[in-house]
Design a protein around this motif. Structure first.
Motif, PDB file in Angstrom:
ATOM      1  N   VAL A  23      27.610  42.889  23.759  1.00 32.77           N
ATOM      2  CA  VAL A  23      27.224  42.991  22.350  1.00 32.77           C
ATOM      3  C   VAL A  23      28.100  42.100  21.488  1.00 32.77           C
ATOM      4  CG1 VAL A  23      27.132  44.561  20.375  1.00 32.77           C
ATOM      5  CG2 VAL A  23      26.277  45.306  22.582  1.00 32.77           C
ATOM      6  N   ILE A  24      29.394  42.086  21.772  1.00 40.79           N
ATOM      7  CA  ILE A  24      30.333  41.347  20.934  1.00 40.79           C
ATOM      8  C   ILE A  24      30.288  39.851  21.238  1.00 40.79           C
ATOM      9  CG2 ILE A  24      32.769  41.051  20.374  1.00 40.79           C
ATOM     10  CD1 ILE A  24      33.063  44.065  20.956  1.00 40.79           C
ATOM     11  N   SER A  25      30.421  39.489  22.515  1.00 40.77           N
ATOM     12  CA  SER A  25      30.432  38.086  22.917  1.00 40.77           C
ATOM     13  C   SER A  25      29.838  37.975  24.325  1.00 40.77           C
ATOM     14  CB  SER A  25      31.852  37.546  22.888  1.00 40.77           C
ATOM     15  OG  SER A  25      31.874  36.233  23.362  1.00 40.77           O
ATOM     16  N   PRO A  26      28.559  37.627  24.449  1.00 42.22           N
ATOM     17  CA  PRO A  26      27.895  37.634  25.760  1.00 42.22           C
ATOM     18  C   PRO A  26      28.585  36.868  26.882  1.00 42.22           C
ATOM     19  CG  PRO A  26      26.282  37.398  24.034  1.00 42.22           C
ATOM     20  CD  PRO A  26      27.625  37.318  23.369  1.00 42.22           C
ATOM     21  N   PRO A  27      29.229  35.726  26.659  1.00 40.97           N
ATOM     22  CA  PRO A  27      29.887  35.073  27.797  1.00 40.97           C
ATOM     23  C   PRO A  27      31.000  35.908  28.423  1.00 40.97           C
ATOM     24  CG  PRO A  27      29.589  33.504  26.026  1.00 40.97           C
ATOM     25  CD  PRO A  27      29.223  34.847  25.483  1.00 40.97           C
ATOM     26  N   TRP A  28      31.654  36.764  27.657  1.00 37.13           N
ATOM     27  CA  TRP A  28      32.737  37.584  28.190  1.00 37.13           C
ATOM     28  C   TRP A  28      32.229  38.776  28.990  1.00 37.13           C
ATOM     29  CZ3 TRP A  28      37.627  36.237  28.560  1.00 37.13           C
ATOM     30  CH2 TRP A  28      38.061  35.186  27.761  1.00 37.13           C
ATOM     31  N   ALA A  29      30.939  39.053  28.948  1.00 41.77           N
ATOM     32  CA  ALA A  29      30.393  40.202  29.674  1.00 41.77           C
ATOM     33  C   ALA A  29      30.498  40.022  31.182  1.00 41.77           C
ATOM     34  CB  ALA A  29      28.941  40.437  29.278  1.00 41.77           C
ATOM     35  N   HIS A  30      30.598  38.802  31.645  1.00 43.57           N
ATOM     36  CA  HIS A  30      30.644  38.545  33.083  1.00 43.57           C
ATOM     37  C   HIS A  30      32.048  38.621  33.670  1.00 43.57           C
ATOM     38  CE1 HIS A  30      26.463  37.459  33.043  1.00 43.57           C
ATOM     39  NE2 HIS A  30      26.695  36.653  32.023  1.00 43.57           N
ATOM     40  N   ILE A  31      33.051  38.771  32.840  1.00 42.10           N
ATOM     41  CA  ILE A  31      34.425  38.749  33.332  1.00 42.10           C
ATOM     42  C   ILE A  31      34.694  39.917  34.287  1.00 42.10           C
ATOM     43  CG2 ILE A  31      35.522  40.053  31.461  1.00 42.10           C
ATOM     44  CD1 ILE A  31      36.918  36.874  32.980  1.00 42.10           C
ATOM     45  N   VAL A  32      34.061  41.062  34.054  1.00 44.30           N
ATOM     46  CA  VAL A  32      34.298  42.234  34.909  1.00 44.30           C
ATOM     47  C   VAL A  32      33.782  41.976  36.320  1.00 44.30           C
ATOM     48  CG1 VAL A  32      33.801  44.684  35.217  1.00 44.30           C
ATOM     49  CG2 VAL A  32      34.249  43.792  32.929  1.00 44.30           C
ATOM     50  N   THR A  33      32.583  41.409  36.427  1.00 46.26           N
ATOM     51  CA  THR A  33      32.042  41.146  37.763  1.00 46.26           C
ATOM     52  C   THR A  33      32.785  39.995  38.441  1.00 46.26           C
ATOM     53  OG1 THR A  33      30.294  39.814  36.746  1.00 46.26           O
ATOM     54  CG2 THR A  33      29.756  42.080  37.309  1.00 46.26           C
ATOM     55  N   LEU A  34      33.233  39.024  37.667  1.00 47.65           N
ATOM     56  CA  LEU A  34      34.033  37.952  38.264  1.00 47.65           C
ATOM     57  C   LEU A  34      35.348  38.499  38.824  1.00 47.65           C
ATOM     58  CD1 LEU A  34      33.477  35.088  35.674  1.00 47.65           C
ATOM     59  CD2 LEU A  34      32.532  35.249  37.977  1.00 47.65           C
ATOM     60  N   LEU A  35      35.950  39.427  38.102  1.00 50.87           N
ATOM     61  CA  LEU A  35      37.181  40.047  38.592  1.00 50.87           C
ATOM     62  C   LEU A  35      36.931  40.889  39.839  1.00 50.87           C
ATOM     63  CD1 LEU A  35      38.934  41.030  35.246  1.00 50.87           C
ATOM     64  CD2 LEU A  35      39.537  39.188  36.819  1.00 50.87           C
ATOM     65  N   GLN A  36      35.752  41.514  39.924  1.00 45.47           N
ATOM     66  CA  GLN A  36      35.406  42.250  41.144  1.00 45.47           C
ATOM     67  C   GLN A  36      35.293  41.281  42.323  1.00 45.47           C
ATOM     68  OE1 GLN A  36      35.414  45.270  42.044  1.00 45.47           O
ATOM     69  NE2 GLN A  36      34.302  45.205  43.953  1.00 45.47           N
ATOM     70  N   GLY A  37      34.763  40.092  42.087  1.00 46.90           N
ATOM     71  CA  GLY A  37      34.709  39.083  43.144  1.00 46.90           C
ATOM     72  C   GLY A  37      36.104  38.665  43.594  1.00 46.90           C
ATOM     73  N   VAL A  38      37.019  38.524  42.645  1.00 52.89           N
ATOM     74  CA  VAL A  38      38.407  38.189  42.987  1.00 52.89           C
ATOM     75  C   VAL A  38      39.034  39.324  43.798  1.00 52.89           C
ATOM     76  CG1 VAL A  38      40.711  37.780  42.023  1.00 52.89           C
ATOM     77  CG2 VAL A  38      38.718  36.645  41.030  1.00 52.89           C
ATOM     78  N   ASN A  39      38.745  40.558  43.409  1.00 50.68           N
ATOM     79  CA  ASN A  39      39.256  41.709  44.145  1.00 50.68           C
ATOM     80  C   ASN A  39      38.729  41.728  45.580  1.00 50.68           C
ATOM     81  OD1 ASN A  39      40.501  44.180  44.710  1.00 50.68           O
ATOM     82  ND2 ASN A  39      38.762  45.336  43.928  1.00 50.68           N
ATOM     83  N   LEU A  40      37.441  41.449  45.743  1.00 46.01           N
ATOM     84  CA  LEU A  40      36.865  41.409  47.089  1.00 46.01           C
ATOM     85  C   LEU A  40      37.491  40.280  47.904  1.00 46.01           C
ATOM     86  CD1 LEU A  40      33.110  42.058  46.278  1.00 46.01           C
ATOM     87  CD2 LEU A  40      34.641  43.569  47.555  1.00 46.01           C
ATOM     88  N   TRP A  41      37.693  39.140  47.290  1.00 45.21           N
ATOM     89  CA  TRP A  41      38.293  37.996  47.985  1.00 45.21           C
ATOM     90  C   TRP A  41      39.710  38.339  48.445  1.00 45.21           C
ATOM     91  CZ3 TRP A  41      35.899  33.436  49.151  1.00 45.21           C
ATOM     92  CH2 TRP A  41      36.694  32.408  49.661  1.00 45.21           C
ATOM     93  N   SER A  42      40.445  39.044  47.599  1.00 46.38           N
ATOM     94  CA  SER A  42      41.826  39.393  47.968  1.00 46.38           C
ATOM     95  C   SER A  42      41.887  40.403  49.113  1.00 46.38           C
ATOM     96  CB  SER A  42      42.580  39.937  46.755  1.00 46.38           C
ATOM     97  OG  SER A  42      42.072  41.203  46.385  1.00 46.38           O
ATOM     98  N   HIS A  43      40.796  41.150  49.318  1.00 45.64           N
ATOM     99  CA  HIS A  43      40.730  42.086  50.443  1.00 45.64           C
ATOM    100  C   HIS A  43      39.989  41.485  51.636  1.00 45.64           C
ATOM    101  CE1 HIS A  43      41.654  44.975  47.188  1.00 45.64           C
ATOM    102  NE2 HIS A  43      42.382  45.532  48.154  1.00 45.64           N
ATOM    103  N   GLN A  44      39.903  40.177  51.705  1.00 44.51           N
ATOM    104  CA  GLN A  44      39.274  39.412  52.789  1.00 44.51           C
ATOM    105  C   GLN A  44      37.782  39.741  52.987  1.00 44.51           C
ATOM    106  OE1 GLN A  44      42.469  40.814  53.545  1.00 44.51           O
ATOM    107  NE2 GLN A  44      43.409  38.850  53.042  1.00 44.51           N
ATOM    108  N   ALA A  45      37.104  40.161  51.927  1.00 43.11           N
ATOM    109  CA  ALA A  45      35.658  40.372  51.984  1.00 43.11           C
ATOM    110  C   ALA A  45      35.005  39.141  51.360  1.00 43.11           C
ATOM    111  CB  ALA A  45      35.266  41.644  51.242  1.00 43.11           C
TER     112      ALA A  45
END
Length: 134
Positions: free
Chosen positions: A37-59
């Protein structure tokens, strides 16, 4: 349109987090919806961080899938949602004016007070002309 974006991003984030076994789901989904609602480009940061989390756990496959899904959502969803409104500038201006008049809650109420009446008026004026009897 902001409500559609918020619902989509909250649902999308919740789905990706649940599918890949995140321990905390509701708070990141709410943050993603609020950011949409506030700034649409920032809405994807949560899922991008989940990808980083998965990468750090070798997934690696899961991380690549999350990043690809996020890229597709970033590329296609805003255009699909904003295509049915007159101008995205009106939505942005209503968020800013709502926030300046009513504070943080104005970020949500501003678009409701400005964009919804515009959409209702457009729905009445954009009716198809009735076909003539032949």
């Amino acid at each position: 349109a902001p409500l559609k974006l918020a619902i989509f991003h909250a649902s999308f984030t919740c789905l990706l987090l649940v599918c890949f076994g995140a321990h905390v789901v509701c708070l990141p989904a709410a943050i993603s919806g609020l950011c949409a609602v506030i700034s649409p480009p920032w809405a994807h940061i949560v899922t991008l961080l989940q990808g980083v989390n998965l990468w750090s756990h070798q997934a690696y496959c899961g991380a690549v899938f999350v990043w690809a899904a996020t890229a597709l959502a970033w590329w296609f969803v805003p255009d699909a949602i904003y295509s049915d409104i007159a101008h995205p500038f009106v939505t942005g201006l209503s968020i800013v004016m709502g926030a300046s008049c009513m504070g943080p809650i104005g970020c949500i109420l501003g678009p409701i007070f400005i964009v919804v009446p515009i959409e209702v008026l457009q729905s009445f004026t954009d009716e198809d002309e009735p076909q003539r009897a032949r």
